[in-house]
Design an enzyme around this catalytic site. Sequence first.
Site, PDB file in Angstrom:
ATOM      1  CG  ASP A  74      -0.344  -0.546   2.464  1.00  0.00           C
ATOM      2  OD1 ASP A  74       0.891  -0.669   2.537  1.00  0.00           O
ATOM      3  OD2 ASP A  74      -1.095  -0.878   3.391  1.00  0.00           O
ATOM      4  CD  GLU A 133      -4.013   3.810   6.863  1.00  0.00           C
ATOM      5  OE1 GLU A 133      -5.003   3.536   7.579  1.00  0.00           O
ATOM      6  OE2 GLU A 133      -2.869   3.430   7.131  1.00  0.00           O
TER       7      GLU A 133
END
Length: 383
Positions: A74, A133
């Site tokens: 990520d 997130e």
Amino acid sequence: MDLTASELSQIREDLHQIPELALHETRTHDYLLGKINAWQTPYMTIKAVPAVPTAILVHLAGTRGERTIGYRTDIDALPVTEKTGLPFASTIPGQMHACGHDVHMTIALGILQHFTQVQPEQNMVFFFQPAEENDYGGKRVFDAGAFSGMWRPDEFFGLHDNPQLPAGQIASRMGTLFAGTTEIHLTFTGVSGHAAFPQQANDALVAAAAFVMQVQTVVSRNVDPVRGGVVTIGDLHAGTIGNVIAGSAHLDGTIRAFRQTDIEMMQGRVRAIAEGVAATYGVTAGLQLIQGGYMPVENAPEQTRDLIDFMTADPATDFSDIAPAMTGEDFGFLLQQFPGTMVWLGVGDPQHTLHSDQMSPDEASLLPGVQALTRFLTHRMAE
């Protein structure tokens, strides 16, 4: 030659200075792409995803090419104002790599760079994923059809840093590693009025307070205590001044559990409580429950047993088994589509938790992390 410890540290520090929020990771994307392009080889192909423009996919053709192994990192950051005092602290106000995605990206680049120097036996797909997130970037890219044809991995692996573990240690477990999550967004709408005449108003603040108290029973009276779960309301806004009855109240929170069936049951209980509170207090309830791609991170049996056996037997790897955690990760969605495993990487900052404005990973974790996962992925290709 593979990246050295100092080169990995420099990459991590570069990335740490340019944290960007979900789906806005433009500088991060350009930095990553610059590194990847510098390592271009005849067996490398780079793919953009127009629907999610900050995503990057990299394909390495294997010498045997019978299977495709995926590795995901990520790339987004958090809306946190950094307070580490580091010389390479965030240069973007109010944004910070407080969850260690700068570490994740550095590890992925280190692994990728190795396999640009030594052609892998099997095909590989590296996925640099935006919006972990929030906004579930993994699901967005999957739904855009990016993992089709030669880009479809037979299995997927990923990593998350853990400040509570010693720097460089790898940890994982059979079964569920992280919880699945659901966002709660709820607005109660009533009628505002003068504090002296409550009979002429419908108090949304009182309804919100009742909801907060009642959802405390969702876990304690509905979830098997052996399995566990969480319902947290972390944000409540209502009213403007002490002598005015609030006409609206807004709450945000989260549902977390290790099993998808428990998450769905808890969603139903939260919805029923919201509707019941609204009826009781004469207000209306506007409720959104958003799970998106945040499914439980369920490690696949075959890949995870092989990883644990390999890491345990590897004298150069510090490996430990670990209990599941209530942290959420949208890699769980990808593990619903492709078998695979996620691991923790210890980054040795036990004084601070993930998402802390002072979290400062020990960069001594970078090289061991790259090397352990490179060794495992090399082993995995021979299976």
